[in-house]
Write an enzyme that holds these catalytic residues in place. Sequence first.
Site, PDB file in Angstrom:
ATOM      1  CE  LYS A  94      -8.051 -14.520  -1.422  1.00 50.15           C
ATOM      2  NZ  LYS A  94      -8.948 -13.731  -2.199  1.00 50.15           N
ATOM      3  CD1 TRP A 122      -4.126  -8.802  -2.149  1.00 45.33           C
ATOM      4  CD2 TRP A 122      -5.036  -8.136  -0.220  1.00 45.33           C
ATOM      5  NE1 TRP A 122      -5.480  -8.700  -2.346  1.00 45.33           N
ATOM      6  CE2 TRP A 122      -6.067  -8.293  -1.173  1.00 45.33           C
ATOM      7  CE3 TRP A 122      -5.386  -7.711   1.060  1.00 45.33           C
ATOM      8  CZ2 TRP A 122      -7.413  -8.046  -0.882  1.00 45.33           C
ATOM      9  CZ3 TRP A 122      -6.731  -7.455   1.349  1.00 45.33           C
ATOM     10  CH2 TRP A 122      -7.719  -7.628   0.391  1.00 45.33           C
ATOM     11  CG  ASP A 163      -1.253 -12.797   2.745  1.00 44.57           C
ATOM     12  OD1 ASP A 163      -1.891 -13.861   2.600  1.00 44.57           O
ATOM     13  OD2 ASP A 163      -1.748 -11.665   2.534  1.00 44.57           O
TER      14      ASP A 163
HETATM   15  N1  PMP Z   1      -4.057 -11.323   1.462  1.00 46.27           N
HETATM   16  C1  PMP Z   1      -4.329 -11.668   0.197  1.00 46.27           C
HETATM   17  C2  PMP Z   1      -3.196 -12.070  -0.697  1.00 46.27           C
HETATM   18  C3  PMP Z   1      -5.628 -11.640  -0.274  1.00 46.27           C
HETATM   19  O1  PMP Z   1      -5.901 -11.971  -1.535  1.00 46.27           O
HETATM   20  C4  PMP Z   1      -6.674 -11.261   0.597  1.00 46.27           C
HETATM   21  C5  PMP Z   1      -8.127 -11.269   0.192  1.00 46.27           C
HETATM   22  N2  PMP Z   1      -8.425 -11.115  -1.095  1.00 46.27           N
HETATM   23  C6  PMP Z   1      -6.333 -10.900   1.893  1.00 46.27           C
HETATM   24  C7  PMP Z   1      -5.030 -10.959   2.303  1.00 46.27           C
HETATM   25  C8  PMP Z   1      -7.390 -10.485   2.869  1.00 46.27           C
HETATM   26  O2  PMP Z   1      -8.075 -11.628   3.237  1.00 46.27           O
HETATM   27  P1  PMP Z   1      -9.392 -11.621   4.097  1.00 46.27           P
HETATM   28  O3  PMP Z   1     -10.459 -11.049   3.242  1.00 46.27           O
HETATM   29  O4  PMP Z   1      -9.579 -13.077   4.398  1.00 46.27           O
HETATM   30  O5  PMP Z   1      -9.138 -10.813   5.310  1.00 46.27           O
END
Ligand code: PMP
Length: 426
Positions: A260, A164, A236
């Site tokens: 989450k 991520w 994030d």
């Molecule tokens: N950052 C993290 C730590 C994530 O776990 C995720 C999604 N699993 C994201 C960003 C991306 O999020 P989104 O699908 O809401 O764009």
Amino acid sequence: MAAAAATTPHSLLLQRAATPAAPPRAAIAASSLRLSARAARISCAAVAAPSPAAAAAADEAERGVYNFAAGPATLPLSVLKRAQAELVDYHGSGMSIMEMSHRGKEFDAAIKKAEADLRALLAVPDTHAVLFLQGGATTQFAAVPLNLCAGPTDPADFVVSGSWSDKAFKEAKKFSAASVAWSGKDGKYTALPPFDAIKQNPEARFLHICSNETIHGVEFKDYPEPRNKSGILVADMSSNFCSKPVDVSRFGVIYAGAQKNVGPSGVTIAIVRKDLIGAAQPITPVMLDFKTHADNASLYNTPPCFAIYICGLVFEDLLAQGGLAEVEKKNAHKAGILYDTIDASGGYYICPVDKSVRSHMNVPFTLAKGPDFEKQFIAEAAKEGMVQLKGHRSVGGVRASIYNAMPLAGVEKLVAFMKDFQARNP
Ligand code: PMP
């Protein structure tokens, strides 16, 4: 119309709402009927949250599964039931909250309460704005450099601790001079650096971290300071948001997709230091400019009303549990018994993550016996009612996501299953 609906027994409305949904288990249909009867007796708005222990027991009995998905992920059963009870006739209005103007009094009250409860939970200081946004955390990968950097030559530092933060870094390169200040790639994203090993550019406008890598199971237990004295720490927090107390004042921007720990997908929450708002790059799309949303109390355009409402219910539930310090204790205990089981398995189960940074939210592990046994493990667990345990498609293996809403009983059932599986397949 509203008056008629308010005097209509909710049982009828709820039965009609529940019938076509074809729930996967008879138990769920039975629970809908029980709920309907209860809803007829008491006001929808006044459904009391059961104690966590009672909720956990109800979860097992009524849902029939423990959901270990990484996101969208399990939500508290009490929240789902409250949403169910309020779905058709929100607070006597005769309408669902999904059907109302986002500028009406009901939604206005819901979003204000959600923000107030989140502020209480995280002790968000007045220096910071709370924004309810769209586009997922992924959109913030662009929004952050667009809002914090003057242009594409403005430097920014990234700690790349997993998939991520790698994605965040790559997106930021389009709108800033982003560089990698530390990467865990060579170590297969199983560790975090000592903070003095992060090679920070003293000119960097911000230092970006992912506080919990959802795929790799690596979690910051403390946070680095930007080396640039006027630099901004950005996190994030998608997958550990509201799982523990955080000193928000240390951060310029915190962002998190809701799906989450705190709600359904569709809403992304950003907590932004107010003095950082209003300096976005001229090319910034209006929807990505923090100022747009700060100036309009997150109502510049139609927000994801239902998702925000559910987040509000989750925040209420977390406050009722005693706040994030209590929630953190529960999460540490759940994660502890799972890691202990892995570590006591004599190498049968393997979690590659450095012990000091193991995530309390996402626990990835493999079986020494190989992928075929992992498949068998996941399939047998599903038969026993423990679902969505497959590791992310990019890394394979097993991953148990044990967010706030995963009851202790779910983790206890999983570790009992792990021991039994090992005994049966030595
Ligand atoms: N950052 C993290 C730590 C994530 O776990 C995720 C999604 N699993 C994201 C960003 C991306 O999020 P989104 O699908 O809401 O764009």
